[in-house]
Enzyme design. Structure first.
Site, PDB file in Angstrom:
ATOM      1  N   ASP A 227       0.625  -7.770   1.077  1.00 52.15           N
ATOM      2  CA  ASP A 227       1.369  -5.936   1.765  1.00 52.15           C
ATOM      3  C   ASP A 227       2.051  -5.813   1.987  1.00 52.15           C
ATOM      4  O   ASP A 227       2.576  -5.440   2.499  1.00 52.15           O
ATOM      5  CB  ASP A 227      -0.110  -6.105   2.995  1.00 52.15           C
ATOM      6  CG  ASP A 227       0.506  -4.122   2.496  1.00 52.15           C
ATOM      7  OD1 ASP A 227       0.397  -3.176   1.656  1.00 52.15           O
ATOM      8  OD2 ASP A 227       0.080  -3.417   4.291  1.00 52.15           O
TER       9      ASP A 227
ATOM     10  N   SER B 128       4.573   2.213   8.260  1.00 55.55           N
ATOM     11  CA  SER B 128       4.497   1.205   7.456  1.00 55.55           C
ATOM     12  C   SER B 128       5.119   0.472   6.610  1.00 55.55           C
ATOM     13  O   SER B 128       5.867   1.880   5.664  1.00 55.55           O
ATOM     14  CB  SER B 128       3.010   1.791   6.546  1.00 55.55           C
ATOM     15  OG  SER B 128       2.069   1.455   7.230  1.00 55.55           O
TER      16      SER B 128
ATOM     17  N   HIS C 240       1.034  -0.678  -0.134  1.00 53.38           N
ATOM     18  CA  HIS C 240       0.234  -0.249   0.169  1.00 53.38           C
ATOM     19  C   HIS C 240       1.053   1.461  -0.178  1.00 53.38           C
ATOM     20  O   HIS C 240       0.147   2.134  -0.477  1.00 53.38           O
ATOM     21  CB  HIS C 240      -1.138   0.290   1.575  1.00 53.38           C
ATOM     22  CG  HIS C 240      -0.285   0.102   2.555  1.00 53.38           C
ATOM     23  ND1 HIS C 240      -0.246  -0.565   3.436  1.00 53.38           N
ATOM     24  CD2 HIS C 240      -0.103   1.427   3.267  1.00 53.38           C
ATOM     25  CE1 HIS C 240       0.093   0.062   4.777  1.00 53.38           C
ATOM     26  NE2 HIS C 240       0.224   0.887   4.610  1.00 53.38           N
TER      27      HIS C 240
END
Length: 358
Positions: free
Chosen positions: A130, A207, A100
């Site tokens: 992911d 992230s 993402h």
């Protein structure tokens, strides 16, 4: 008078005995010390220094492998996150990050630990897990992180998150916490993921960054944070062993192949969608309702029909679309599974061979 003398002698003997016993214990402890573990609320100075040294060593082993990832589309910044170099091969270095973080980007840059900005290439990414793999010129690699084994982690163990919370302005930020949970199952965007839970502060810009143990090994990739008014201090990381299962495919630019059964499904709780698809079932049942069966697919060949309620894959309970997808993806193309389903109020089972998803 004689009784008093006798009592006095007894008293002296008693005092002498006590004194001798205490003296003997002192001498014994002096020359034969007894090892014991004393639990106290306060750590000694040496214990604290040892703990701090271990943390500093762990950070040092991973820090320069971490990068800030900046994603662009049409020369506009569309997002940022973190990543880390986990491998070098030939003239390339390989960076792991989240899907993402780089999704929809036509240009990706990374900012190294010395603030140098370098353009990198996307080799492959996978939305379901992911994860994404980027390549960088090997000459730009400062350090390569060591991938650990998350099967060996323990609840309460110290972990460290390194990344860029809130973007490049805070690149190289470090937070510390503990392992709060192992093999947690969380649901997001109709996907169920198995994750490591930690109370180390993890924010959106983290992230893709590494979650590191005290050996300086990466045990997870920080991916998301559950942040509500009721719940704080719950960060999550993708277990590194799960990443290892797929990273080779992404390095080669290959798509991760997953099985398909060729059906569209609706949760039994979604009464509106059931009504719109002209399906009438007992909504007190827990499972997923088949809304459509593709011609020639695994489900059709096995005998499943529109309106059937799937409740189990082998011994795994299917309670939602997310759980159906999660358990389905644990199998490989060519595997045969036992499906439990309800038709016309009766429970049935059948065997279904899985085919590759188109």
């Amino acid at each position: 008078m004689k009784d008093r003398k006798r009592l006095f002698k007894y008293f002296l003997a008693y005092v002498f005995t006590i004194f001798s016993a205490v003296f003997a214990v002192i001498i014994y402890l002096k020359y034969f010390p007894v090892e014991s573990k004393v639990i106290t609320e306060k750590k000694t100075v040496n214990e604290t220094k040892l703990s701090e040294t271990a943390i500093e060593d762990a950070i040092d082993k991973a820090y320069d492998s971490v990068v800030t990832v900046e994603s662009y589309k049409n020369n506009q910044n569309i997002g940022s996150g973190s990543g880390f170099v986990y491998k070098t091969d030939g003239n390339k270095g390989y960076i792991l990050t989240n899907h993402h973080v780089i999704d929809s980007a036509d240009k990706i840059e990374v900012i190294l630990s010395d603030n140098e900005t370098v353009e990198v290439k996307l080799l492959g990414s996978d939305e379901y897990t992911d994860i994404a793999v980027l390549s960088i010129d090997k000459s730009k690699v400062k350090k390569v992180a060591t991938l650990g084994d998350n099967d060996n982690i323990n609840l309460g163990s110290t972990v460290i998150a390194i990344g860029s919370p809130m973007g490049s302005d805070y690149s190289g930020s470090i937070t510390r916490g503990i392992i709060s949970g192992k093999d947690r199952m969380i649901e997001t965007d109709s996907i169920i993921a198995k994750v490591i839970q930690t109370d180390a502060a993890i924010n959106p810009g983290n992230s893709g960054g590494p979650l590191v143990n005290l050996a300086g090994e990466v045990i997870g990739i920080t991916s998301m944070k559950l942040a509500t008014e009721e719940i704080e201090g719950m960060g999550f990381a993708i277990p590194i062993n799960d990443v290892k299962n797929y990273v080779t495919y992404l390095e080669k630019g290959e798509e991760i192949k997953r099985p398909s059964i060729g059906i569209s499904v609706i949760n039994t709780s979604d009464r509106y969608s059931l009504y719109m698809n002209n399906i009438s079932v007992n909504t007190s049942e827990t499972g997923v309702v088949i809304a459509k069966v593709e011609s020639g697919c695994s489900a059709e060949k096995a005998g499943l029909k529109k309106g059937d309620i799937i409740t189990k894959f082998d011994d795994n309970k299917v309670t939602s679309i997310s759980t159906l997808r999660y358990y389905l993806y644990q199998y490989k193309t060519g595997d045969t599974i036992k499906v439990t389903y309800i038709r016309d109020g009766k429970e049935n089972t059948l065997d279904m061979k899985l085919i590759e998803k188109d």
